[in-house]
Design a protein around this motif. Structure first.
Motif, PDB file in Angstrom:
ATOM      1  N   LEU A  33      51.442 -20.383  49.672  1.00  0.00           N
ATOM      2  CA  LEU A  33      51.749 -19.424  50.737  1.00  0.00           C
ATOM      3  C   LEU A  33      52.508 -20.056  51.901  1.00  0.00           C
ATOM      4  CD1 LEU A  33      48.327 -17.572  50.858  1.00  0.00           C
ATOM      5  CD2 LEU A  33      50.476 -16.666  49.948  1.00  0.00           C
ATOM      6  N   GLU A  53      53.339  -9.435  56.221  1.00  0.00           N
ATOM      7  CA  GLU A  53      54.049 -10.390  55.376  1.00  0.00           C
ATOM      8  C   GLU A  53      53.077 -11.316  54.655  1.00  0.00           C
ATOM      9  OE1 GLU A  53      57.460 -13.890  55.671  1.00  0.00           O
ATOM     10  OE2 GLU A  53      56.815 -12.873  57.490  1.00  0.00           O
ATOM     11  N   ASN A  57      52.413 -11.614  50.631  1.00  0.00           N
ATOM     12  CA  ASN A  57      52.503 -12.894  49.931  1.00  0.00           C
ATOM     13  C   ASN A  57      51.214 -13.218  49.185  1.00  0.00           C
ATOM     14  OD1 ASN A  57      55.126 -13.268  50.825  1.00  0.00           O
ATOM     15  ND2 ASN A  57      54.513 -14.508  52.575  1.00  0.00           N
TER      16      ASN A  57
END
Length: 111
Positions: A33, A53, A57
């Motif tokens: 990540l 976001e 992810n």
């Protein structure tokens, strides 16, 4: 220290469970990540919330839906868990695993 919000605690717990089912350590997960292991720990403990976001992810890396992380029900079969792990392999690694699995299955089909 920030006060934990109940939603953050629940989501963090679900993320931890999905990470463990995927066979990832916090360090490996953090690397995938592009986050620090301490940040992953804080997320899993519900100390910090997630940006959209980061949530996206996490879902991509763990191969789970945002609904699963938000609302629960991440019970997966062993086959689903294996598929999740295989989905994180590079194309070359996947081709090698596919060859190995096919050879093993040939042995069982002959019986």
């Amino acid at each position: 220290m920030q006060q934990k919000k109940e939603l953050n605690i629940q989501m963090g717990s679900r993320i931890r469970k999905a990470r463990l089912q995927a066979g990832l350590t916090q360090e490996a997960f953090a690397e995938l990540l592009n986050l620090g292991p301490k940040h992953i720990s804080a997320i899993e403990r519900g100390i910090v919330g997630l940006s959209m976001e980061t949530l996206q992810n996490i879902c991509q890396v763990l191969h789970v839906s945002a609904d699963t992380l938000l609302f629960g029900d991440i019970e997966t079969s062993p086959a689903d868990a294996l598929c999740q792990r295989l989905g994180r392999l590079s194309p070359e690694e996947f081709a090698q695993m596919e060859e190995i699995v096919n050879k093993i299955l040939e042995i069982y089909v002959k019986k």
